[in-house]
Write an enzyme that holds these catalytic residues in place. Structure first.
Site, PDB file in Angstrom:
ATOM      1  N   ARG A  18      44.796  32.103  34.697  1.00 61.45           N
ATOM      2  CA  ARG A  18      44.196  32.704  35.923  1.00 61.45           C
ATOM      3  C   ARG A  18      45.147  33.686  36.517  1.00 61.45           C
ATOM      4  NH1 ARG A  18      41.241  30.336  33.585  1.00 61.45           N
ATOM      5  NH2 ARG A  18      39.662  28.410  34.129  1.00 61.45           N
ATOM      6  N   GLY A  19      44.796  34.690  37.638  1.00 65.29           N
ATOM      7  CA  GLY A  19      45.674  35.471  38.022  1.00 65.29           C
ATOM      8  C   GLY A  19      46.039  37.022  37.309  1.00 65.29           C
ATOM      9  N   CYS A  20      45.511  36.924  36.174  1.00 63.89           N
ATOM     10  CA  CYS A  20      45.490  38.129  35.402  1.00 63.89           C
ATOM     11  C   CYS A  20      44.064  39.069  35.452  1.00 63.89           C
ATOM     12  CB  CYS A  20      45.816  37.999  33.870  1.00 63.89           C
ATOM     13  SG  CYS A  20      47.214  37.016  33.610  1.00 63.89           S
ATOM     14  N   MET A  21      44.182  40.201  35.724  1.00 62.85           N
ATOM     15  CA  MET A  21      43.092  41.282  35.936  1.00 62.85           C
ATOM     16  C   MET A  21      42.425  41.207  34.615  1.00 62.85           C
ATOM     17  SD  MET A  21      43.239  43.694  39.002  1.00 62.85           S
ATOM     18  CE  MET A  21      41.818  44.269  38.405  1.00 62.85           C
ATOM     19  N   SER A  22      43.487  41.358  33.400  1.00 60.95           N
ATOM     20  CA  SER A  22      42.990  41.359  31.768  1.00 60.95           C
ATOM     21  C   SER A  22      42.525  39.790  31.669  1.00 60.95           C
ATOM     22  CB  SER A  22      43.969  41.887  31.234  1.00 60.95           C
ATOM     23  OG  SER A  22      44.494  43.176  31.587  1.00 60.95           O
TER      24      SER A  22
END
Length: 138
Positions: free
Chosen positions: A45-49
């Site tokens: 979680r917390g990644c755009m990808s």
């Protein structure tokens, strides 16, 4: 390759386009992650990808962690490879003691990655530290 060799190689490269290509090449060398391991439980979680991380723990004392990961973004895969150089094969204590922010700064990534990529990078770091923390002795 160890993290010191990576840093030295990075310093020898010219413009940032070359460094991005190097990161992408590192990502291409990652061990393939089985599709079955790409689940909601392994997603960072917390990644755009899209990013997935799993780990295995050795039976030796103290236990050592080995990580596997993948992303749908080429540069992010390179960042995953960089993190594995820093953390894979290490004990929980060594993972806790690794100054990843110093490495990030030494490589110049702080000023050459977008805010979203930096946030994603540190989300992966937190996930790795969390996975290592689950194996701490009671």
């Amino acid at each position: 390759m160890d993290i010191e060799t990576l840093a030295e190689n990075f310093e020898l490269l010219g413009p940032w386009e070359e460094r991005y290509r190097y990161l992408i090449d590192l990502g291409r060398q990652l061990e393939a992650m089985p599709e079955a391991d790409k689940t909601e439980q392994t997603r960072v979680r917390g990644c755009m990808s899209q990013v997935w991380l799993t780990h295995e723990v050795t039976d030796e004392q103290p236990p050592r962690f080995h990580f596997r990961g993948d992303s749908d973004a080429h540069i992010v895969k390179g960042l995953i490879a960089l993190l594995f150089m820093a953390y894979s094969g290490k004990t929980a204590e060594q993972i806790r003691e690794t100054d990843i922010k110093a490495l990030f700064g030494r490589l110049g990534l702080e000023s050459h990655l977008s805010m979203n990529r930096r946030n994603g990078f540190y989300a992966m770091v937190e996930r790795i530290r969390s996975l290592a923390g689950t194996r701490e002795p009671a």
